[in-house]
Design a protein around this motif. Structure first.
Motif, PDB file in Angstrom:
ATOM      1  N   ALA A  38      -7.962   5.964  -0.044  1.00 33.50           N
ATOM      2  CA  ALA A  38      -7.515   5.108   1.365  1.00 33.50           C
ATOM      3  C   ALA A  38      -7.816   6.186   2.480  1.00 33.50           C
ATOM      4  O   ALA A  38      -7.601   7.072   2.608  1.00 33.50           O
ATOM      5  CB  ALA A  38      -5.833   4.938   1.471  1.00 33.50           C
ATOM      6  N   TYR A  39      -8.083   5.055   3.756  1.00 36.45           N
ATOM      7  CA  TYR A  39      -7.970   6.658   4.721  1.00 36.45           C
ATOM      8  C   TYR A  39      -7.753   5.473   6.318  1.00 36.45           C
ATOM      9  O   TYR A  39      -8.363   4.753   5.977  1.00 36.45           O
ATOM     10  CB  TYR A  39      -9.812   7.214   5.025  1.00 36.45           C
ATOM     11  N   ILE A  40      -8.120   6.144   7.036  1.00 41.68           N
ATOM     12  CA  ILE A  40      -7.710   5.236   8.523  1.00 41.68           C
ATOM     13  C   ILE A  40      -9.647   5.655   9.271  1.00 41.68           C
ATOM     14  O   ILE A  40     -10.047   7.124   9.454  1.00 41.68           O
ATOM     15  CB  ILE A  40      -7.090   6.005   9.881  1.00 41.68           C
ATOM     16  N   PHE A  44       0.094   0.313  -3.358  1.00 42.49           N
ATOM     17  CA  PHE A  44      -0.477   1.213  -2.296  1.00 42.49           C
ATOM     18  C   PHE A  44       0.734   0.853  -1.612  1.00 42.49           C
ATOM     19  O   PHE A  44       0.862  -0.066  -0.872  1.00 42.49           O
ATOM     20  CB  PHE A  44      -1.608   0.980  -1.932  1.00 42.49           C
ATOM     21  N   LYS A  45       1.850   1.950  -1.608  1.00 40.82           N
ATOM     22  CA  LYS A  45       2.586   2.190  -0.105  1.00 40.82           C
ATOM     23  C   LYS A  45       1.998   2.942   1.318  1.00 40.82           C
ATOM     24  O   LYS A  45       1.467   3.785   0.642  1.00 40.82           O
ATOM     25  CB  LYS A  45       3.734   3.381  -0.429  1.00 40.82           C
ATOM     26  N   VAL A  81      -8.928   1.275   2.592  1.00 42.42           N
ATOM     27  CA  VAL A  81      -8.319   1.009   1.150  1.00 42.42           C
ATOM     28  C   VAL A  81      -9.181   0.135  -0.017  1.00 42.42           C
ATOM     29  O   VAL A  81      -9.463  -0.754  -0.331  1.00 42.42           O
ATOM     30  CB  VAL A  81      -6.421  -0.163   1.178  1.00 42.42           C
ATOM     31  N   LEU A  82      -9.027   0.948  -0.853  1.00 39.92           N
ATOM     32  CA  LEU A  82      -9.978   1.239  -2.209  1.00 39.92           C
ATOM     33  C   LEU A  82      -9.697   0.657  -3.176  1.00 39.92           C
ATOM     34  O   LEU A  82      -8.562   2.108  -3.650  1.00 39.92           O
ATOM     35  CB  LEU A  82     -11.167   1.078  -2.400  1.00 39.92           C
ATOM     36  N   ASN A  83      -8.861   0.258  -4.784  1.00 43.62           N
ATOM     37  CA  ASN A  83      -9.028  -0.010  -5.686  1.00 43.62           C
ATOM     38  C   ASN A  83      -9.992   0.623  -6.934  1.00 43.62           C
ATOM     39  O   ASN A  83     -10.806  -0.647  -6.942  1.00 43.62           O
ATOM     40  CB  ASN A  83      -8.257  -0.908  -6.611  1.00 43.62           C
ATOM     41  N   MET A  84     -10.494   1.776  -7.376  1.00 46.63           N
ATOM     42  CA  MET A  84     -11.716   1.784  -7.723  1.00 46.63           C
ATOM     43  C   MET A  84     -11.419   2.033  -9.756  1.00 46.63           C
ATOM     44  O   MET A  84     -11.367   2.862  -9.582  1.00 46.63           O
ATOM     45  CB  MET A  84     -12.324   3.204  -7.155  1.00 46.63           C
ATOM     46  N   GLU A 121     -10.884  -4.367  -6.436  1.00 47.55           N
ATOM     47  CA  GLU A 121     -10.367  -4.802  -5.076  1.00 47.55           C
ATOM     48  C   GLU A 121     -10.439  -3.677  -3.538  1.00 47.55           C
ATOM     49  O   GLU A 121     -10.670  -3.108  -4.039  1.00 47.55           O
ATOM     50  CB  GLU A 121      -9.191  -5.131  -4.989  1.00 47.55           C
ATOM     51  N   GLY A 122     -10.946  -3.805  -2.836  1.00 46.77           N
ATOM     52  CA  GLY A 122     -10.824  -3.293  -1.355  1.00 46.77           C
ATOM     53  C   GLY A 122     -10.159  -4.411  -0.152  1.00 46.77           C
ATOM     54  O   GLY A 122     -10.756  -5.499  -0.081  1.00 46.77           O
TER      55      GLY A 122
END
Length: 75
Positions: free
Chosen positions: A3-5, A33-34, A18-21, A69-70
């Motif tokens: 995750a990044y901004i 993800f909090k 936000v990416l779930n790899m 998922e992203g």
């Protein structure tokens, strides 16, 4: 989880990516993800996702991402 901004000051736009790899057992695993308290998500809207979340939905304090998922939120 990654995750990044992305902050583009030239157009005044911030995106939360936000990416779930997670590979998990080979087919991936759901992850939570909090959102950090330093991120102001009060007006955030989901721009795009490849998962079950509805585009345009608000950003919650904690989100669950399905395997691979992203999501990209406009902050």
């Amino acid at each position: 989880m990654y995750a990044y901004i992305r902050d583009d000051a030239t157009i005044g736009q911030k995106l939360l990516v936000v990416l779930n790899m997670a590979r998990g057992s080979g087919r991936g695993e759901s992850v939570k993800f909090k959102v950090p308290s330093s991120v102001d998500g009060s007006k955030a809207k989901l721009l795009i996702t490849n998962g079950p979340a509805e585009e345009g939905s608000a950003l919650k304090e904690e989100i669950t991402l399905e395997p691979f998922e992203g999501r990209i939120y406009l902050l």
